[in-house]
Design an enzyme around this catalytic site. Structure first.
Site, mmCIF file in Angstrom:
data_model
loop_
_atom_site.group_PDB
_atom_site.id
_atom_site.type_symbol
_atom_site.label_atom_id
_atom_site.label_comp_id
_atom_site.label_asym_id
_atom_site.label_seq_id
_atom_site.Cartn_x
_atom_site.Cartn_y
_atom_site.Cartn_z
ATOM 1 N N ASP A 75 0.754 -1.256 0.118
ATOM 2 C CA ASP A 75 -0.222 0.039 -0.175
ATOM 3 C C ASP A 75 0.847 1.229 -0.087
ATOM 4 O OD1 ASP A 75 -1.781 1.997 0.487
ATOM 5 O OD2 ASP A 75 -2.873 0.954 2.136
ATOM 6 N N ALA A 99 -3.789 4.547 -8.158
ATOM 7 C CA ALA A 99 -4.510 5.774 -7.698
ATOM 8 C C ALA A 99 -5.855 5.204 -7.432
ATOM 9 C CB ALA A 99 -4.631 6.589 -8.715
ATOM 10 N N THR A 116 -5.020 7.604 -1.021
ATOM 11 C CA THR A 116 -4.145 7.092 -2.040
ATOM 12 C C THR A 116 -3.358 8.160 -2.934
ATOM 13 O OG1 THR A 116 -4.970 4.855 -1.907
ATOM 14 C CG2 THR A 116 -4.040 5.572 -4.169
ATOM 15 N N THR A 146 -4.180 13.050 -15.155
ATOM 16 C CA THR A 146 -5.337 13.140 -15.911
ATOM 17 C C THR A 146 -5.785 14.373 -16.496
ATOM 18 O OG1 THR A 146 -7.571 12.595 -15.806
ATOM 19 C CG2 THR A 146 -6.751 13.425 -13.886
ATOM 20 N N ASP A 147 -6.505 14.416 -17.574
ATOM 21 C CA ASP A 147 -7.042 15.821 -18.037
ATOM 22 C C ASP A 147 -7.963 16.442 -17.068
ATOM 23 O OD1 ASP A 147 -8.863 14.168 -18.567
ATOM 24 O OD2 ASP A 147 -9.105 14.602 -20.643
ATOM 25 N N GLU A 148 -8.505 15.811 -16.218
ATOM 26 C CA GLU A 148 -9.605 16.182 -15.278
ATOM 27 C C GLU A 148 -9.007 17.456 -14.375
ATOM 28 O OE1 GLU A 148 -12.329 13.433 -13.778
ATOM 29 O OE2 GLU A 148 -12.105 12.224 -15.569
ATOM 30 N N TYR A 172 -12.103 13.549 -7.136
ATOM 31 C CA TYR A 172 -11.053 12.770 -7.795
ATOM 32 C C TYR A 172 -10.082 13.583 -8.292
ATOM 33 C CZ TYR A 172 -8.841 10.481 -11.692
ATOM 34 O OH TYR A 172 -7.831 9.960 -12.744
ATOM 35 N N LYS A 176 -5.965 14.313 -7.593
ATOM 36 C CA LYS A 176 -4.946 14.074 -8.484
ATOM 37 C C LYS A 176 -4.063 15.426 -8.852
ATOM 38 C CE LYS A 176 -3.921 11.166 -10.976
ATOM 39 N NZ LYS A 176 -3.217 9.945 -10.828
#
Ligand code: NAD
Ligand code: TDX
Length: 366
Positions: A75, A99, A116, A146-148, A172, A176
């Site tokens: 972990d 993730a 995480t 990520t693009d988010e 989320y 990130k």
């Protein structure tokens, strides 16, 4: 001069290396592990994965006997464990994919995303910092994002660029974005060599069936309702997962220290148009009457805070590093549907929870 620098980087990084890949039992991670173990027999690839609900070692059953592959169950939130693992392997590189990855889960349980995605990333950075101890020659921390993190687009003419301001709008994407900031902060503050990439929506084999495309494939096959959130007008830019893995390979070897690269398919679809396409493709593969699966489409309550549109401008990656998608969406989607239909036990084992048995049989006794 630029060519010389890139070539030098490639040569340094192609020498025998130990690389810890986190999240290697997941969807994208398993394709990255496969590509690296097969393409670079001189590299030792250590797959560090907790095997959450999303981690599945059967994704790697074709390569897990290779001499340059090692699996470590652990972990990344456990700092002492991460430190000990880095001490054991003394990696030259880290490719960090582990993730919590599903937006809907982040809405109901944000804290596991903080643990995480944020704490886990900082633990990895700290372990790399301790192991490398300021001697950064030939070392690299690659953070997969990520693009988010860029938020949502409204103007159809606009695309996310590497310098687009961050505007995460879900737990989320906020987790990130936070992890991205920590990676850059370690570069700026401690000189940690890093590259970072922000990719659009992936699809392909081994995609967990809580995500749009495999969920629809599963429900079409089982003649269950196809839940389209809201009006189905949200737009995503889809990239075949193997093309993401190829981009990670190229950026790992030729990316410039401290730089960010956007990765995308230049392939935008509204959700409803994509679901129609999948229905028609599945009907033709399954020999159903034309239009049959479209009858299963059910509009359901929208996702809270649902981002309208993501679209990546990947020209920096295409121009500065040699990469372009290898398949069209038509080809990639047909390959994906064929993979699911030919490997139906994979999805059945996941939905019944049986995939945990693979770990118990393969590794738990060691
Ligand atoms: P996934 O959910 O399929 O896999 C995640 C993997 O991480 C699993 O194997 C899981 O067991 C492991 N993991 C989770 N928590 C862990 C922990 N605490 N310690 C160790 N391992 C842990 O995710 P994915 O879709 O393959 O995404 C991989 C990465 O790529 C993520 O960082 C995600 O943010 C990013 N990304 C995904 C997409 C996409 O479309 N799927 C697009 C862009 C970026
Ligand atoms: O049942 C569904 N119905 C539906 O309409 C599901 C699961 C999704 N949707 C919509 C929501 C999104 O607009 O489809 C679109 C895609 O949804 P997901 O597959 O959940 O992906 P998304 O939320 O776009 O996030 C994905 O891309 C970026 C990954 O899950 C992230 O890990 C990645 O960073």
């Amino acid at each position: 001069m630029r060519f010389f620098v890139v070539q030098l980087n490639i040569n340094i990084l192609m020498a025998a290396k130990t690389i810890i890949i986190t999240g290697g039992a997941g969807f994208i991670g398993s394709h990255v592990v496969r590509l690296f173990t097969k393409k670079y027999p001189d590299y030792q690839i250590i797959n560090l994965d907790k095997l959450t609900y999303a981690g599945n070692l059967t994704n790697l059953s074709d390569i897990d006997k290779l001499p340059n592959y090692t699996f470590e169950k652990g972990d990344i939130v456990d700092a002492a464990y991460v430190d000990a693992l880095f001490d054991k392997y003394k990696p030259d590189g880290v490719i960090h994919l582990a993730a919590e990855s599903h937006v809907d889960r982040s809405i109901t349980d944000p804290m596991s995303f903080v643990m995480t995605n944020v704490v886990g990333t900082v633990n990895l950075l700290n372990a790399a910092k301790k192991t490398w101890h300021g001697n950064y020659e030939g070392k690299l921390f690659y953070h997969v994002s990520t693009d988010e993190v860029y938020g949502e687009l409204h103007n159809p003419e606009e695309f996310f660029l590497e310098d687009t301001s961050y505007d995460p709008r879900s737990p989320y994407s906020a987790s990130k974005a936070s992890s991205d900031h920590f990676v850059r902060a370690y570069h700026n503050t401690y000189g940690m060599p890093m590259v970072l990439s922000n990719c659009s929506n992936n699809y392909g084999p081994n995609h967990f069936p809580e995500k749009l495309i495999p969920l629809m494939i599963n429900n079409i096959k089982n003649k269950k309702p196809l839940p389209v959130y809201g009006k189905g007008e949200n737009v995503r830019d889809w990239l075949y997962v193997i093309d993401h893995a190829r981009a990670i390979d190229n950026i790992f070897h030729a990316g410039k220290n401290g730089e960010t690269y956007n990765i995308g398919g230049n392939n935008e679809w509204t959700n409803i148009a994509l679901v129609h396409l999948l229905c028609d493709l599945m009907d033709s593969k399954l020999g159903n009457e034309v239009g049959k699966s479209r009858e299963l489409i059910t509009y359901v309550t929208d996702r809270a805070g649902h981002d309208l549109r993501y679209a990546i401008d990947a020209s920096k990656l295409m121009n500065e590093i040699d990469w372009k998608p290898s398949v069209t969406f038509e080809e990639g989607l047909a390959k994906t549907v064929d993979w699911y239909l030919n490997n139906w036990s994979w999805i059945e084992n996941i939905t019944s929870g049986d995939y945990a048995n693979y770990y118990n049989e393969m590794y738990a006794q060691r």
